[in-house]
Design a protein around this motif. Structure first.
Motif, short mmCIF file in Angstrom:
data_model
loop_
_atom_site.label_atom_id
_atom_site.label_comp_id
_atom_site.label_asym_id
_atom_site.label_seq_id
_atom_site.Cartn_x
_atom_site.Cartn_y
_atom_site.Cartn_z
N ASP A 203 -12.55 12.79 -8.98
CA ASP A 203 -13.36 11.81 -9.71
C ASP A 203 -13.08 10.42 -9.14
OD1 ASP A 203 -14.69 13.36 -11.89
OD2 ASP A 203 -12.62 13.97 -12.23
N ILE A 204 -11.83 10.22 -8.74
CA ILE A 204 -11.49 8.96 -8.06
C ILE A 204 -10.24 9.20 -7.22
CG2 ILE A 204 -9.96 8.00 -9.88
CD1 ILE A 204 -11.33 5.27 -9.25
N ILE A 205 -10.15 8.50 -6.10
CA ILE A 205 -8.92 8.59 -5.30
C ILE A 205 -8.46 7.16 -5.02
CG2 ILE A 205 -10.12 9.00 -3.10
CD1 ILE A 205 -7.62 11.06 -2.66
N VAL B 257 -6.02 -0.24 -4.35
CA VAL B 257 -5.53 -0.92 -5.56
C VAL B 257 -4.18 -1.57 -5.30
CG1 VAL B 257 -6.75 0.50 -7.27
CG2 VAL B 257 -4.48 1.22 -6.49
N THR B 258 -3.93 -2.66 -6.03
CA THR B 258 -2.60 -3.26 -6.00
C THR B 258 -1.81 -2.73 -7.19
OG1 THR B 258 -1.34 -5.30 -6.22
CG2 THR B 258 -3.55 -5.33 -7.16
N LEU B 259 -0.50 -2.63 -7.00
CA LEU B 259 0.39 -2.22 -8.10
C LEU B 259 1.19 -3.44 -8.59
CD1 LEU B 259 1.72 1.11 -6.53
CD2 LEU B 259 -0.20 0.83 -8.10
N GLU C 104 -9.30 -0.12 -12.14
CA GLU C 104 -9.97 1.13 -11.68
C GLU C 104 -9.89 2.21 -12.75
OE1 GLU C 104 -11.98 1.86 -9.32
OE2 GLU C 104 -11.78 0.03 -8.16
N LEU C 105 -8.73 2.34 -13.41
CA LEU C 105 -8.58 3.41 -14.41
C LEU C 105 -9.47 3.12 -15.62
CD1 LEU C 105 -4.75 4.14 -14.27
CD2 LEU C 105 -6.60 5.39 -13.16
N SER D 128 2.64 7.07 -13.70
CA SER D 128 2.94 6.64 -15.07
C SER D 128 1.76 5.89 -15.65
CB SER D 128 4.17 5.72 -15.10
OG SER D 128 5.16 6.24 -14.29
N ASN D 129 1.12 5.05 -14.84
CA ASN D 129 -0.05 4.31 -15.31
C ASN D 129 -1.19 5.26 -15.70
OD1 ASN D 129 0.08 1.22 -15.07
ND2 ASN D 129 1.14 1.93 -13.25
N ILE D 130 -1.39 6.30 -14.89
CA ILE D 130 -2.50 7.23 -15.15
C ILE D 130 -2.21 8.04 -16.42
CG2 ILE D 130 -3.81 9.19 -14.25
CD1 ILE D 130 -3.12 8.09 -11.38
N VAL D 131 -0.97 8.51 -16.54
CA VAL D 131 -0.59 9.28 -17.73
C VAL D 131 -0.72 8.40 -18.98
CG1 VAL D 131 1.42 10.34 -18.87
CG2 VAL D 131 0.84 10.97 -16.53
#
Ligand code: SAM
Length: 247
Positions: free
Chosen positions: A166-168, A221-223, A183-184, A239-242
């Motif tokens: 769906d996204i990479i 993306v930047t972190l 993005e998320l 962790s951000n995605i979860v």
């Protein structure tokens, strides 16, 4: 309750046999006894069962299925990591921690700036060890799924895989504007989203690699403003995605 993984053929009717290294672990490390409950997960179907130990010997542990364990520990989002091959034993740390957080598949990638080169002969041994680490970490974190560490791949292989997600997200230290958060938050919340994350090795990506991945559909993306070590970057992304989709 402790958790173990078995193959399909170790489950017969209402009984499950545990064999191999787990027998020693149960007998001599955990010192479990008759009637104690353990959770056993079928590696092939990912179904897990609450069981009671009914027989212990040096060769095998036999358990009786009490019920199917319907509460899954798997995340509601499928995340795969494409990790630039790091130095020393960092890949092991990444596999262990990513498994705890909820990764599905791990693809080691030979990028241009990887210092480590693993030849075909050494790759088989490495993969065996890496997959053992994934299984141990899945057991410890009570996953219902053992993440698979796949063969070492290259840039072209990632580009071909991009359409299945769906996204990479490409963690890029030179991206200053587009955040992982932005993005998320654009993604529609639904179960079983497929998200891929790409992390560079210690030396980062070459411009050519970034161009090819972006052309194939990856989003840079930047972190954040600080430069993270390669073994930190993927775990921050995970962790951000979860946080966004599973908590
Ligand atoms: N050699 C690079 C430099 O000196 O700028 C640093 C590479 S960094 C140690 C390894 C990888 O972690 C990067 O290729 C990237 O994928 C990821 N990474 C580290 N910090 C990041 C950040 N702030 N934003 C996005 N990605 C980052």
């Amino acid at each position: 309750m402790y958790k173990f993984f078995v193959e399909d053929n170790q489950i017969k009717n209402n009984e499950i046999e545990i064999i191999g290294e787990d027998v020693n672990h149960i007998l001599n490390v955990l010192r479990l006894n008759i009637n104690e409950e353990i959770i056993i997960c079928n590696k092939n179907t990912n179904k897990s069962y609450i069981t009671k130990i009914i027989n212990l010997s040096k060769e095998k542990i036999v358990c009786n299925i009490t019920s199917e364990n319907v509460e899954t520990t798997e995340a509601r989002v499928n995340i795969d990591i494409y990790q630039g091959l790091p130095k020393a034993d960092k890949m092991e740390q990444i596999i262990q921690k990513a498994t705890e957080i909820g990764i599905k598949n791990i693809f080691p990638v030979a990028f241009e700036r990887c210092v480590v080169k693993i030849d075909k002969k050494a790759e088989g041994k490495k993969l065996e060890r890496w997959n053992k680490i994934a299984e141990a970490s899945a057991k410890q974190s009570k996953r219902d799924f053992i993440p698979k560490v796949e063969n070492i791949i290259n840039l072209e292989n990632i580009c071909k895989s991009i359409p299945k997600y769906d996204i990479i997200l490409l963690a890029y230290e030179n991206e200053k504007v587009n955040t992982i958060k932005a993005e998320l938050q654009k993604l529609q919340k639904k179960d079983n989203l497929n998200i891929g994350i790409i992390v560079g090795p210690e030396g980062g990506f070459s411009d050519k690699e970034v161009d090819s991945l972006v052309l194939a559909g990856a989003k840079c993306v930047t972190l954040g403003k600080r430069i993270l070590r390669t073994e930190t970057a993927g775990l921050v992304m995970l962790s951000n995605i979860v946080y966004e989709f599973d908590l």
